[in-house]
Design a protein around this motif. Structure first.
Motif: not given
Lengths: 253, 253
Positions: A106-130
């Motif tokens: 699960f990866v970040v594709v794009d963001g505005v105002g966030s410090t997470l860069r595109p390509g960052t991996m997200l934990p599936p079970h612990a994030t809303a997007a995940g």
DNA sequence: GACCAGCTTTCATCCTGTGAAAGTGGGAGT
DNA sequence: ACTCCCACTTTCACAGGATGAAAGCTGGTC
């Protein structure tokens, strides 16, 4: 494993965002003997997929950037999503992210105002997007993920049962949420983009807030933004979601 | 040619921006027998570097996008350049591009107000940005390019002599220009970003105008913007330019 | 001056990738 | 309905490339 498989695992050694690695580290991460890793790395450098730095370490190369930037499914998603993210960020005042499935990650594709860069991996079970993406995964894969829920904060859901019930409500149309389950002080809500696509949603749109109340208040705006993206994604072609790859741990067919 | 080389030429079949290709086309472009192309394509799909579409054709996959987006040298260039491009686009009212060397190709790295997408290839001899990058290329490669100057408009410079003289003035510090040499109605000026780097400039900053006069008027602003980028590129680390790869047609060492 | 870690080279072995040839299937033409 | 054709896929015996243990380098450290 084939030669190509080995080469890919060399590249994948950089997938977690590590900017540069020494040969030994690459060999270790990709579980290859040193001479083999060296040979592969050299071919990758000759092609431009890796670059050698002056200190002898390697990093991902510009050729990979050029090629990757052409991937149609992601490019469309970013191009159509960007203006919407911008607006959502302005109207809510909150960091906005667009996340999607990449193979099994699960990866970040794009963001505005966030410090997470595109390509960052997200934990599936612990994030809303995940959770959004997880909810629409084929059963077998979802069960795979549910079988291994790592505790990240005191509030992380580590029991499959409750989480799976949340996923059911998400499939039923409820917004996903994660209250400090990944990082303390971060409360997220997320909704699917194009949830009725055959392959599952193309992405998940999410905002992060200091308080759960603040995040909840943003839900209508987030939902409307997601609809806007879905809408501009649909008409111009069926090429919406990135095809799920038929990977080793895949299902029949 | 090794297995990896073949696989790379499969990927390179998409380098010109073609969004999707059928197996036969891939095999043709990469000069591989069909069964070989098929095998490679399948492995690439399994990894996520390619995706198979419902109609059977292939396109670049999301895994490639995720990895490529991590390439440090390009990411830094885009991240530091983007705000400057934005401002330059606003102050001049003209389309702005940042171009760089990718192996042996000249590609668009980022743009504001332009229709050219990142990843688009630029003709070295017929664009201002191309001339900037060409000017700082090692002699042997430059001569290679000068040996084959394709006519693109009636104004394209196809004689090596005059072009090489232009390149000399660019190396001396003059801005590069191209007056309808690539496309009629497009007049460009360009200046190098970080021209004193060991590897040559990290990029070329360019604007396009309807008239040569309009383009000339923008030169001071473009030059200042390039300096701004160079400045914010330099301090944070030596990792400025993408390392030139040691490719087949390369020089000694 | 000896040691060590990290990298590179070598080379006999063998396994993997190869591609010609044959097979499959669906769409167009008659 | 039958045939042709094209794009793709499978098969398989062969050959050449990939492999990795072992042995050399190199530059830094105690």
């Amino acid at each position: 494993m084939s030669v190509l498989g080995r080469a890919f695992s060399v590249l994948d050694a950089f997938a977690d965002g590590t900017p540069s690695l020494r040969l030994t580290a690459i060999a270790e991460r990709s579980a290859l003997p040193l001479p083999t890793a060296l040979r592969l790395v050299r071919e990758l450098v000759a092609w431009g997929g890796l670059e050698r730095q002056s200190d002898g370490s390697y990093r991902l190369g510009s050729r990979l950037w050029t090629l990757g930037g052409q991937a149609p499914c992601r490019r469309r998603l970013v191009e159509t999503g960007r203006p919407v993210l911008d607006r959502l960020n302005r109207t809510t005042g909150l960091p906005v992210l667009l996340a999607a499935l990449d193979g099994i990650r699960f990866v970040v594709v794009d963001g505005v105002g966030s410090t997470l860069r595109p390509g960052t991996m997200l934990p599936p079970h612990a994030t809303a997007a995940g959770k959004v993406l997880l909810a629409y995964l084929p059963d077998s894969r979802r069960r795979q993920v549910l079988a291994d829920l790592v505790r990240l904060t005191p509030y992380t859901l580590t029991a499959p049962g409750p989480l799976d019930r949340q996923l059911a409500t998400i499939r039923a149309g409820a917004p996903a949420s994660a209250w400090e389950e990944w990082r303390l002080g971060e409360n997220e809500v997320a909704v699917p983009v194009d949830p009725f696509a055959a392959q599952g949603p193309a992405a998940a749109l999410t905002v992060t807030a200091r308080s759960a109340a603040q995040a909840r208040r943003a839900v209508p705006l987030v939902a409307r933004a997601a609809l806007t993206i879905s809408g501009s994604l649909r008409p111009a072609g069926q090429a919406t979601a990135c095809a799920a790859r038929a990977d080793a741990a895949g299902e029949p067919r």
